[in-house]
Design a protein around this motif. Structure first.
Motif, mmCIF file in Angstrom:
data_model
loop_
_atom_site.group_PDB
_atom_site.id
_atom_site.type_symbol
_atom_site.label_atom_id
_atom_site.label_comp_id
_atom_site.label_asym_id
_atom_site.label_seq_id
_atom_site.Cartn_x
_atom_site.Cartn_y
_atom_site.Cartn_z
ATOM 1 N N LEU A 95 70.738 48.684 51.509
ATOM 2 C CA LEU A 95 70.124 49.098 52.761
ATOM 3 C C LEU A 95 68.835 49.882 52.584
ATOM 4 O O LEU A 95 68.003 49.908 53.467
ATOM 5 N N ASN A 119 58.537 47.467 64.262
ATOM 6 C CA ASN A 119 59.658 48.072 63.556
ATOM 7 C C ASN A 119 59.232 49.166 62.589
ATOM 8 O O ASN A 119 59.952 50.129 62.388
ATOM 9 N N PHE A 168 58.657 42.486 64.902
ATOM 10 C CA PHE A 168 59.609 41.377 64.959
ATOM 11 C C PHE A 168 58.954 40.089 65.429
ATOM 12 O O PHE A 168 59.638 39.075 65.562
ATOM 13 N N TYR A 225 60.563 43.251 58.510
ATOM 14 C CA TYR A 225 61.342 44.477 58.619
ATOM 15 C C TYR A 225 60.609 45.710 58.090
ATOM 16 O O TYR A 225 60.526 46.715 58.765
ATOM 17 N N GLN A 226 60.121 45.645 56.830
ATOM 18 C CA GLN A 226 59.529 46.844 56.231
ATOM 19 C C GLN A 226 58.256 46.488 55.488
ATOM 20 O O GLN A 226 58.088 45.363 55.019
ATOM 21 N N LYS A 276 62.986 39.142 57.452
ATOM 22 C CA LYS A 276 64.309 38.554 57.630
ATOM 23 C C LYS A 276 64.377 37.162 57.014
ATOM 24 O O LYS A 276 65.448 36.652 56.742
ATOM 25 N N GLU A 283 68.352 38.045 54.006
ATOM 26 C CA GLU A 283 67.348 38.943 54.583
ATOM 27 C C GLU A 283 66.995 40.089 53.622
ATOM 28 O O GLU A 283 67.839 40.607 52.915
ATOM 29 N N VAL A 284 65.718 40.489 53.650
ATOM 30 C CA VAL A 284 65.262 41.599 52.815
ATOM 31 C C VAL A 284 65.225 42.843 53.687
ATOM 32 O O VAL A 284 64.491 42.894 54.663
ATOM 33 N N PHE A 285 66.036 43.828 53.345
ATOM 34 C CA PHE A 285 66.121 45.013 54.203
ATOM 35 C C PHE A 285 65.188 46.130 53.775
ATOM 36 O O PHE A 285 64.749 46.909 54.601
ATOM 37 N N ALA A 286 64.926 46.277 52.481
ATOM 38 C CA ALA A 286 64.140 47.424 52.040
ATOM 39 C C ALA A 286 63.212 47.006 50.915
ATOM 40 O O ALA A 286 63.601 46.250 50.025
ATOM 41 N N ALA A 328 76.909 45.341 56.425
ATOM 42 C CA ALA A 328 76.102 46.557 56.514
ATOM 43 C C ALA A 328 74.681 46.211 56.934
ATOM 44 O O ALA A 328 74.099 45.247 56.450
ATOM 45 N N VAL A 329 74.137 47.004 57.848
ATOM 46 C CA VAL A 329 72.746 46.814 58.256
ATOM 47 C C VAL A 329 72.034 48.150 58.118
ATOM 48 O O VAL A 329 72.652 49.195 58.248
ATOM 49 N N PRO A 330 70.729 48.130 57.865
ATOM 50 C CA PRO A 330 70.001 49.391 57.763
ATOM 51 C C PRO A 330 69.911 50.094 59.122
ATOM 52 O O PRO A 330 70.224 49.513 60.153
ATOM 53 N N TYR A 345 67.556 50.870 61.106
ATOM 54 C CA TYR A 345 66.723 50.391 62.207
ATOM 55 C C TYR A 345 67.339 49.195 62.907
ATOM 56 O O TYR A 345 66.879 48.788 63.957
ATOM 57 N N LEU A 346 68.387 48.609 62.333
ATOM 58 C CA LEU A 346 69.028 47.472 62.985
ATOM 59 C C LEU A 346 70.339 47.868 63.635
ATOM 60 O O LEU A 346 70.995 47.042 64.255
ATOM 61 N N ARG A 372 70.765 47.603 67.468
ATOM 62 C CA ARG A 372 70.344 46.342 68.055
ATOM 63 C C ARG A 372 71.429 45.312 67.795
ATOM 64 O O ARG A 372 71.969 45.224 66.705
ATOM 65 N N ARG A 395 72.693 33.766 63.262
ATOM 66 C CA ARG A 395 71.885 32.557 63.091
ATOM 67 C C ARG A 395 72.604 31.339 63.640
ATOM 68 O O ARG A 395 72.007 30.468 64.231
#
Lengths: 475, 260
Positions: free
Chosen positions: A114, A366, A382, A408-409, A424, A448-451, B85-87, B89-90, B93, B98
């Motif tokens: 995360l 974001n 987004f 995302y980042q 994402k 998805e790439v979160f960080a 798990a989501v960070p 900022y998500l 929401r 998908r």
């Protein structure tokens, strides 16, 4: 001799060198039209009496000057009768090589990664994940070093202290744990106080207090708390927001900025926890804040030379110098990105009204991030695009399109020439600021790439996401 | 069971037996063993029914025990760690998965192919031909009956010119022609008087669509340029569909609802 020079028939242009904030450098002078950026650079170095030849870029009315003046004037049909003002911008002396290959894919986490953060000196890497652990990674061998267990729920945010001695992580259960990065052991019991999950953590800058003791954390329960690591408790609770606080930043002047879902940004002073200002203007949730001096505050006394400091006093001095140089005479600038598709540029110490409103995105913004030299602001949205704005005026400069999913980042390279974005659609993309185009595409993640994070020494990029692996990229 | 009150009467007059309560207590204590013995010895259908009843009692007892064991003091947060798990900022929401997005797009494409549109009035009363048209008798002896006059409201368009009267089969009287419609925006709940651009589809038949007949349920296209709508790409929207919601021939005006 003079007759010959005149017969050469080179026209002259009256030019005035101006710095990005508007102060003029030297008197207006006549320059022959075959002058190009290199000669202008020499002149600026001479006028500023710099000992080393520092690189500069030049802009005439927001367009970069890469060709000799003559071709520029002809192309844009600028009149030679008026004084031409050329804005010069200092560039970083060092040049970061763009990363282009994945050097290692390190598995270790059993749930999505995360958050990812490099230490301020760039020597260590920490990542927080949904499997409730924080992992420290060895960058030289690219293998896991320590696994820090102790949290009860997903680790949502991690933050290094600017002197690199403490690592703090916040979880979905509302608890904050402090770790010793050299041994991977917790420094004590978890700090409890928040009632809902932690959305962000920010340390006090090292030039305000060294060694680093205090940090502030923001939570969904609507308040931000200032904690002391040595006392191991919460010293001040900043309550005032009515909805969740989504982001918090400790500014270089000793104030704390908090952005919240109640559409306001509050500015707090740190000794008593009183509210100084409330910045209203957004129409929906404030998602992200960025300060113009953020990079310097994050890296503290460390810079690209990689020098280590032994005493806390020395660190404080060096950090203060770096901060002063970065800030200059201008007040600190703050950019906030919101769910209402717009961003505002504020100067909180000057006025409570925004300086500029930056519109253009078609979906929520974001993440916003100032470049390390403070000249640019980048925003990830987004709507699958990353937009580049002027960091001083807030004017739109360029849009980077290429991602096929929400971005995302973002993260800047230490010389402010390259911008990295993770999205994402499982790819990372590196964008060149000078050419305003895509420099490198980094596919490889399975989900998805979160960080994403770029190390402060510019050597490596780390990224983590839903596919549970941490990828290290090198040039 | 006693069929009278003689037992109670005796108890009231002489009180309980001296060992009544002890015997009662001990008998109740022996009940448990008796039940158990019966459960083990009972055979056949009787045994099965008894076992079923006993099991139901056991489950109920377990549930009540678990309920009592739950501590009354609530913990601050949920203890279990969820998957996915989501960070941060998500977290607030809700992102559609998908799979859902893909199935939604496929469903939309199928609907578009089938020509099914979501409209506020999905079903309308069918209008019969003799209600729609009035037979006009022409000719010297008024015997020819091939002309028809439309009895409902119509839209003809600004560039309409009649066919030569001798040859026109359908007469659309100018008194029943409308150019403007009162269209309501369903979300803003305000009504605008907008020009009709054309008739898109009349649910009663394609002939009526080509004639331009406006009955209840007809889809028309209206000029929305004065509303100032803009597409996400930046282009100005000037035509939108609306559905007629009243019977214009009875009211003298065309009312509709905008299809957004």
């Amino acid at each position: 001799m003079e007759v010959e020079a005149q017969q050469r028939d080179v026209n002259n242009v009256m030019c005035q060198l101006v710095d990005p904030e508007g102060t003029t450098l030297g008197p207006p002078m006549y320059l022959p039209q075959d002058v190009g950026p290199q000669q202008l650079q020499q002149m600026v170095n001479k006028l500023l009496s710099n000992e080393d030849k520092l690189p500069y870029t030049f802009y005439i009315s927001d367009q970069e000057l890469v060709v000799p003046l003559e071709s520029y004037l002809q192309k844009n049909k600028v009149s030679v009768e008026k004084v031409l003002s050329i804005v010069y911008q200092p560039q970083a002396i060092f040049r970061i090589r763009p990363v282009n290959r994945c050097s290692a894919t390190i598995a270790g986490h059993s749930e999505a990664v995360l958050s990812v953060a490099f230490s301020p000196d760039g020597k260590q890497l920490a990542s927080g994940s949904g499997d409730t652990t924080v992992r420290l990674w060895d960058l030289s061998t690219q293998t896991p070093m320590f696994t820090c267990k102790g949290h009860k729920n997903w680790v949502l945010s991690i933050a290094w202290s600017p002197d690199g001695k403490h690592l703090v992580s916040g979880s979905k259960a509302g608890e904050i744990q402090c770790w010793d990065p050299l041994t991977g052991q917790p420094s004590g019991n978890p700090l409890v106080g928040h009632k809902k999950w932690i959305t962000g953590i920010s340390w006090e800058p090292v030039h305000l207090s060294s060694p680093c003791r205090r940090f502030v954390s923001s939570s969904k329960d609507g308040d931000a708390r200032i904690w002391d690591v040595t006392l191991r408790r919460c010293v001040i609770c900043l309550s005032g927001h009515t909805l969740a606080v989504t982001c918090v930043k400790w500014g270089g002047d000793g104030v704390i900025y908090t952005g919240s879902q109640d559409c306001t940004i509050k500015v707090w002073e740190t000794s008593q926890g009183k509210l100084i200002r409330e910045l209203k203007g957004h129409g929906h949730w404030v998602n992200s804040l960025a300060l113009s001096t953020e990079y310097v505050l994050r890296t503290g006394a460390f810079d690209h030379t990689g020098k280590q400091y032994s005493s806390a006093e020395e660190m404080k001095q060096v950090a203060l110098e770096r901060y002063k140089k970065m800030k200059g005479n201008a007040p600190e600038r703050l950019v906030s990105g919101s769910d209402d598709f717009t961003m505002f540029l504020w100067e909180p110490s000057v006025s409570k009204h925004p300086k500029t409103r930056m519109t253009g995105h078609q979906q929520l913004v974001n993440h916003v991030y100032f470049s390390p030299d403070g000249q640019w602001v980048a925003s990830a949205s987004f709507d699958k695009s990353v937009k580049l704005w002027n960091g001083i005026t807030g004017k739109f400069v360029a849009a980077f399109r290429g991602h096929v999913g929400p971005v995302y980042q973002i993260s800047w390279s230490a010389d402010s020439r390259l911008l990295l974005s993770g999205s994402k659609d499982s790819t990372l993309k590196i964008w060149d600021i000078r050419t305003k185009k895509l420099k490198q595409d980094l596919p490889g993640h399975a989900d998805e790439v979160f960080a994403v994070d770029w190390s402060p020494d510019g050597e490596k990029v780390a990224s983590g996401g839903k596919d549970k692996v941490l990828k290290l990229w090198m040039g | 069971m006693p069929q009278g009150d003689y037992i109670e009467r005796h108890r009231k007059l002489h009180g309980y037996r001296h060992d009544h309560f002890e015997r009662k207590r001990k008998k109740e204590a022996r009940e448990v063993h008796k039940r158990s013995a019966m459960a083990q010895k009972a055979l056949g259908i009787k045994g099965k029914l008894f076992a079923k009843k006993r099991y139901a009692e056991k489950a109920l007892m377990k549930k009540t025990l678990a309920m009592h064991e739950e501590s009354s003091s609530r913990r601050k947060v949920d203890d279990d760690v969820h998957e996915g798990a989501v960070p941060a900022y998500l977290l607030d929401r809700d992102t559609t998965t998908r799979a859902k997005v893909l199935s939604n797009t496929i469903k939309q494409k199928r609907k578009e192919k089938a020509g099914k549109w979501e409209v506020p009035l999905p079903k309308v009363r069918p209008v019969a031909e003799d209600e729609m048209f009035k037979v006009i008798r022409t000719g010297k002896r008024k015997t020819k009956q091939w002309k028809r006059m439309v009895t409902k409201a119509t839209f003809v368009g600004p560039s309409f010119t009649r066919k030569p009267p001798k040859y026109e089969r359908f007469i659309r009287p100018s008194g029943l022609r409308f150019n403007k419609a009162h269209v309501t925006h369903p979300e803003l709940k305000c009504t605008f008087n907008l020009e009709i651009i054309g008739v898109k589809k009349n649910p009663n038949g394609s002939m009526y669509t080509s004639l331009g007949v406006l009955t209840k349920g007809t889809i028309i296209e209206v000029n929305v340029s004065e509303l100032g709508l803009v597409t996400p790409a930046g282009k100005v929207v000037w035509g939108k569909y609306a559905q007629v919601t009243n019977n214009p021939e009875n009211d003298g005006c065309v009312n509709g609802v905008l299809l957004v």
